[in-house]
Design an enzyme around this catalytic site. Structure first.
Site, short mmCIF file in Angstrom:
data_model
loop_
_atom_site.label_atom_id
_atom_site.label_comp_id
_atom_site.label_asym_id
_atom_site.label_seq_id
_atom_site.Cartn_x
_atom_site.Cartn_y
_atom_site.Cartn_z
N LYS A 35 -9.48 7.99 5.49
CA LYS A 35 -8.20 7.83 4.81
C LYS A 35 -7.29 6.87 5.57
O LYS A 35 -6.12 7.14 5.80
CB LYS A 35 -7.52 9.18 4.63
CG LYS A 35 -8.35 10.15 3.79
CD LYS A 35 -7.62 11.42 3.52
CE LYS A 35 -8.44 12.40 2.72
NZ LYS A 35 -8.89 11.94 1.45
N CYS A 36 -7.85 5.74 5.93
CA CYS A 36 -7.17 4.75 6.76
C CYS A 36 -7.09 3.42 6.00
O CYS A 36 -7.95 3.13 5.17
CB CYS A 36 -7.99 4.58 8.05
SG CYS A 36 -7.43 3.29 9.18
N GLY A 37 -6.10 2.64 6.29
CA GLY A 37 -6.01 1.32 5.68
C GLY A 37 -7.20 0.43 6.03
O GLY A 37 -7.49 -0.52 5.31
#
Length: 163
Positions: A35-37
């Site tokens: 759930k990271c850019g």
């Protein structure tokens, strides 16, 4: 611990894997998060794996929840997410602590090799290890897996004849 090959990691299913199993291979080790850019880097990592695995490259993903709590899922959820969304076929470890006093032994070893600036500051930090098990280089989160910097370093490590 004396060398990289003395270190054991648990795979995504909790089974111990000795890094000595990768002797003679070039390793690109990455702390990952779902759930990271930077999560779309999974696509580039898998592309690099598909292109160079047959030439001796092994990519190992180490899911980590230390940066922004961006890997909150269980190991089963992480594995499913990687397979379904990015077609990941390279090995994943279980959720791993990569910084601080409780850091996994690999990350303590790599941090000593890379120095203060070369320690993970966010998800998708990358370490390149040569065929001989020696530290080669580190790459920041922003460095794309299929970009020229990593491509050149990986190809140079692969062309090295010292196993």
């Amino acid at each position: 611990m004396a060398t990289l090959y003395d270190i054991t990691v648990d795979d995504i299913h909790g089974k111990p894997v000795k890094l000595s199993r990768y002797k003679g291979k070039v390793l690109l080790i990455v702390n990952t998060a779902s759930k990271c850019g930077f999560t779309p880097q999974y696509k580039g990592l898998e592309a690099l794996h598909q292109k160079l695995h047959g030439k001796g490259l092994e990519i190992l993903g180490f899911p980590c929840n230390q940066f922004g709590a961006q890997e909150p899922g269980t190991e089963q959820e992480i594995e499913s997410f990687c397979e379904v969304n990015y077609g990941v076929t390279f090995p994943l470890a279980d959720k791993t602590v990569v910084k601080g006093d409780a850091a996994h032994p690999f990350y303590k070893w790599a941090g000593e090799q890379a120095g203060l600036m070369g320690r993970p500051k966010w998800n998708f930090h990358k370490y390149l290890i040569g065929r001989d098990g020696r530290f080669v280089d580190w790459f920041s989160t922003q460095t794309k897996p299929t970009g020229p910097k990593i491509k050149a370093a990986v190809e140079a490590a692969l062309s090295s004849t010292s196993p």
